[in-house]
Design an enzyme around this catalytic site. Structure first.
Site, PDB file in Angstrom:
ATOM      1  N   SER A  97      27.919  42.918  34.370  1.00  0.00           N
ATOM      2  CA  SER A  97      27.664  41.669  35.076  1.00  0.00           C
ATOM      3  C   SER A  97      27.144  40.596  34.120  1.00  0.00           C
ATOM      4  O   SER A  97      27.825  40.233  33.164  1.00  0.00           O
ATOM      5  CB  SER A  97      26.691  41.937  36.223  1.00  0.00           C
ATOM      6  OG  SER A  97      26.657  40.862  37.130  1.00  0.00           O
ATOM      7  N   ASP A 227      34.873  43.859  44.255  1.00  0.00           N
ATOM      8  CA  ASP A 227      33.627  43.289  43.739  1.00  0.00           C
ATOM      9  C   ASP A 227      33.309  42.026  44.541  1.00  0.00           C
ATOM     10  O   ASP A 227      34.037  41.032  44.469  1.00  0.00           O
ATOM     11  CB  ASP A 227      33.782  42.963  42.255  1.00  0.00           C
ATOM     12  CG  ASP A 227      32.473  42.625  41.570  1.00  0.00           C
ATOM     13  OD1 ASP A 227      31.635  41.967  42.203  1.00  0.00           O
ATOM     14  OD2 ASP A 227      32.304  43.021  40.404  1.00  0.00           O
ATOM     15  N   HIS A 256      30.732  45.927  42.924  1.00  0.00           N
ATOM     16  CA  HIS A 256      30.134  45.359  41.716  1.00  0.00           C
ATOM     17  C   HIS A 256      29.284  46.393  40.978  1.00  0.00           C
ATOM     18  O   HIS A 256      29.373  46.522  39.760  1.00  0.00           O
ATOM     19  CB  HIS A 256      29.276  44.146  42.097  1.00  0.00           C
ATOM     20  CG  HIS A 256      28.733  43.403  40.928  1.00  0.00           C
ATOM     21  ND1 HIS A 256      29.543  42.741  40.026  1.00  0.00           N
ATOM     22  CD2 HIS A 256      27.452  43.202  40.506  1.00  0.00           C
ATOM     23  CE1 HIS A 256      28.795  42.171  39.095  1.00  0.00           C
ATOM     24  NE2 HIS A 256      27.519  42.436  39.356  1.00  0.00           N
TER      25      HIS A 256
END
Length: 276
Positions: A97, A227, A256
């Protein structure tokens, strides 16, 4: 465990496990978490003989809670200070991320020989926010909402993120892990509210296009098609097109936080790519 002090006097906390002559893997965590989010990966790769290292980004976890420096240039400089202090060579840098953006910015600027490979998992590059040049991006209103929710009630906001879109626990039939939710909240609340607030701009508005173009080492880009935080279509496929030596691996229906929900799958795939 140890600390390194950066050029502006900030103390960065890190974990460093495994043989000093093992190939180093450096893990870069997502927002608003800490090195603890990599437990499943660090234990796995430690067992494979690697030297595993993970740091808490400034303002996160156990690192100093600074008034400034909460943007990608400083994050990358902090990583450079860590890798220089530990004299890491031919390292593998894995970012999730926001950490994926940190990896892209650091690797693009790293000293020759320090980086051997990189992995971007559910990562924010090339750029998240919607604009004329990125019409498929996420509207700025979404990130403004993040900031408002954090400022109003950070604790409740973090519970909602972890119990909902981050791990896909809001999907029908999802197997919910209260332990993951609690651990996400714990890590988030350990860090500084100001750092987390400023980091929203860093992960959503930073454009990593030129960083990706400059990276010469092999890069594995891993992303789940479900996601809800960093939408697949505006991230992984676009990043791979910009990389000189990128490989895309997609995961149908994965969320995610797929590194925590499906660690056996992700860890195995990363190991296979590293040893191929």
């Amino acid at each position: 465990m140890g600390t390194v002090t950066t050029s502006d006097g900030t103390t960065i906390f890190y974990k460093d496990w495994g043989p000093r002559d093992g190939r180093p893997i450096v893990f870069h965590h997502g927002w608003p978490l800490s090195a603890d989010d990599w437990d499943a990966q660090m234990l796995f790769f430690l067992g494979q003989g690697y030297r595993v290292i993970a740091h808490d980004r400034r303002g996160h976890g156990r690192s100093d809670q600074t008034a400034d420096g909460h943007e990608m240039d400083t994050y990358a400089a902090d990583v450079a200070a860590l890798t220089e202090a530990l004299d890491l060579r031919d390292a593998v840098h894995i970012g999730h991320s926001t950490g994926g953006g940190e990896v892209a910015r650091y690797v693009a600027r790293a000293e020759q020989g320090r980086v051997g490979r990189a992995v971007l998992v559910s990562a924010v590059p090339p750029v998240m926010v919607k604009s004329d040049s990125n019409p498929g991006g996420t509207p700025i209103d979404v990130f403004d909402g993040f900031r408002s929710s954090l400022a109003a009630n950070r604790s409740q906001f973090y519970i909602e993120v972890a119990s909902g879109p981050f791990y896909g626990f809001n999907r029908p039939g999802a197997k919910v892990s209260q332990g993951l939710i609690d651990n996400w909240w714990r890590q988030g609340m350990t860090g500084a509210a100001n750092a987390h607030y400023e980091c929203i701009k860093a992960f959503s508005e930073t454009d990593f296009t030129e960083d990706l173009k400059q990276i010469d080492v092999p890069v594995l880009v891993m992303h789940g098609t479900d996601d809800q935080v960093v939408p697949y279509d505006d991230a992984a496929p676009l990043s791979v097109k910009l990389l000189k030596n990128g490989t895309l691996k997609s995961y149908e229906g994965y969320p995610h936080g797929m590194l925590s929900v499906h660690p056996d799958v992700l860890n195995g795939d990363i190991l296979e790519w590293l040893t191929s």
